[in-house]
Design a protein around this motif. Structure first.
Motif, PDB file in Angstrom:
ATOM      1  N   THR A  46     -14.898  -0.535   5.027  1.00 49.23           N
ATOM      2  CA  THR A  46     -13.728  -0.494   4.158  1.00 49.23           C
ATOM      3  C   THR A  46     -12.492  -0.895   4.957  1.00 49.23           C
ATOM      4  O   THR A  46     -12.479  -0.802   6.190  1.00 49.23           O
ATOM      5  N   GLU A  47     -11.488  -1.366   4.273  1.00 44.71           N
ATOM      6  CA  GLU A  47     -10.223  -1.712   4.917  1.00 44.71           C
ATOM      7  C   GLU A  47      -9.136  -0.781   4.405  1.00 44.71           C
ATOM      8  O   GLU A  47      -9.069  -0.478   3.216  1.00 44.71           O
ATOM      9  N   ILE A  48      -8.289  -0.332   5.324  1.00 42.63           N
ATOM     10  CA  ILE A  48      -7.157   0.520   4.972  1.00 42.63           C
ATOM     11  C   ILE A  48      -5.903  -0.343   5.060  1.00 42.63           C
ATOM     12  O   ILE A  48      -5.590  -0.884   6.118  1.00 42.63           O
ATOM     13  N   GLU A  49      -5.208  -0.476   3.966  1.00 41.53           N
ATOM     14  CA  GLU A  49      -3.992  -1.288   3.892  1.00 41.53           C
ATOM     15  C   GLU A  49      -2.884  -0.621   4.708  1.00 41.53           C
ATOM     16  O   GLU A  49      -2.598   0.564   4.529  1.00 41.53           O
ATOM     17  N   THR A  50      -2.273  -1.369   5.635  1.00 42.26           N
ATOM     18  CA  THR A  50      -1.196  -0.829   6.478  1.00 42.26           C
ATOM     19  C   THR A  50       0.098  -1.624   6.350  1.00 42.26           C
ATOM     20  O   THR A  50       1.039  -1.401   7.110  1.00 42.26           O
ATOM     21  N   THR A  51       0.166  -2.544   5.402  1.00 38.03           N
ATOM     22  CA  THR A  51       1.344  -3.392   5.239  1.00 38.03           C
ATOM     23  C   THR A  51       2.505  -2.598   4.658  1.00 38.03           C
ATOM     24  O   THR A  51       2.349  -1.923   3.635  1.00 38.03           O
ATOM     25  N   CYS A  52       3.656  -2.690   5.328  1.00 39.51           N
ATOM     26  CA  CYS A  52       4.860  -2.057   4.790  1.00 39.51           C
ATOM     27  C   CYS A  52       5.363  -2.860   3.597  1.00 39.51           C
ATOM     28  O   CYS A  52       5.213  -4.089   3.556  1.00 39.51           O
TER      29      CYS A  52
ATOM     30  N   SER B 119       3.127 -11.509   5.902  1.00 39.20           N
ATOM     31  CA  SER B 119       1.671 -11.336   5.902  1.00 39.20           C
ATOM     32  C   SER B 119       1.298  -9.866   5.751  1.00 39.20           C
ATOM     33  O   SER B 119       2.084  -8.968   6.040  1.00 39.20           O
ATOM     34  N   SER B 120       0.093  -9.655   5.295  1.00 41.90           N
ATOM     35  CA  SER B 120      -0.377  -8.281   5.128  1.00 41.90           C
ATOM     36  C   SER B 120      -1.184  -7.868   6.348  1.00 41.90           C
ATOM     37  O   SER B 120      -1.702  -8.701   7.100  1.00 41.90           O
ATOM     38  N   THR B 121      -1.288  -6.566   6.551  1.00 42.38           N
ATOM     39  CA  THR B 121      -2.054  -6.020   7.667  1.00 42.38           C
ATOM     40  C   THR B 121      -2.969  -4.926   7.139  1.00 42.38           C
ATOM     41  O   THR B 121      -2.717  -4.322   6.091  1.00 42.38           O
ATOM     42  N   SER B 122      -4.043  -4.696   7.894  1.00 42.57           N
ATOM     43  CA  SER B 122      -4.971  -3.627   7.526  1.00 42.57           C
ATOM     44  C   SER B 122      -5.739  -3.193   8.765  1.00 42.57           C
ATOM     45  O   SER B 122      -5.736  -3.883   9.787  1.00 42.57           O
ATOM     46  N   GLU B 123      -6.388  -2.050   8.664  1.00 44.36           N
ATOM     47  CA  GLU B 123      -7.235  -1.528   9.729  1.00 44.36           C
ATOM     48  C   GLU B 123      -8.604  -1.243   9.144  1.00 44.36           C
ATOM     49  O   GLU B 123      -8.744  -1.004   7.943  1.00 44.36           O
TER      50      GLU B 123
END
Length: 92
Positions: A37-43, A49-53
């Motif tokens: 699974t990916e956890i969305e970390t984008t402010c 661009s978007s970021t995730s962990e």
């Protein structure tokens, strides 16, 4: 994922305390693929661009096929486990 051939044995670990049962006369086996699974970390104010962990791993779903034989104790075991939605580990 490899190709399963004649001579492949399948074992199921189930119960508490754990029991290891060899399932006899399986005619087909499909092994599921795990996914992460990916956890969305984008402010929210980010504009580029978007970021995730990476999160937890979700186990894949597999299946096996048997030509049910009521005289085969391992077939009865696997059908009972399926009916009870028991958690099992499968070893091939």
């Amino acid at each position: 994922m490899g190709v399963l051939t004649q001579g492949t044995e399948t074992w199921v670990k189930h119960g508490s305390p754990a029991v290891l049962t060899k399932i006899e006369c399986i005619t087909e086996l499909s092994v599921g693929d795990d996914s992460v699974t990916e956890i969305e970390t984008t402010c929210m104010e980010e504009r580029e661009s978007s970021t995730s962990e990476y999160g937890l791993v979700k186990p894949g779903e597999g299946s096996l096929k048997i030509n049910t034989d009521p005289d085969n104790a391992t077939h009865v075991t696997i059908l009972n486990l399926a009916q009870n939605k028991a958690k099992v580990e499968v070893f091939v």
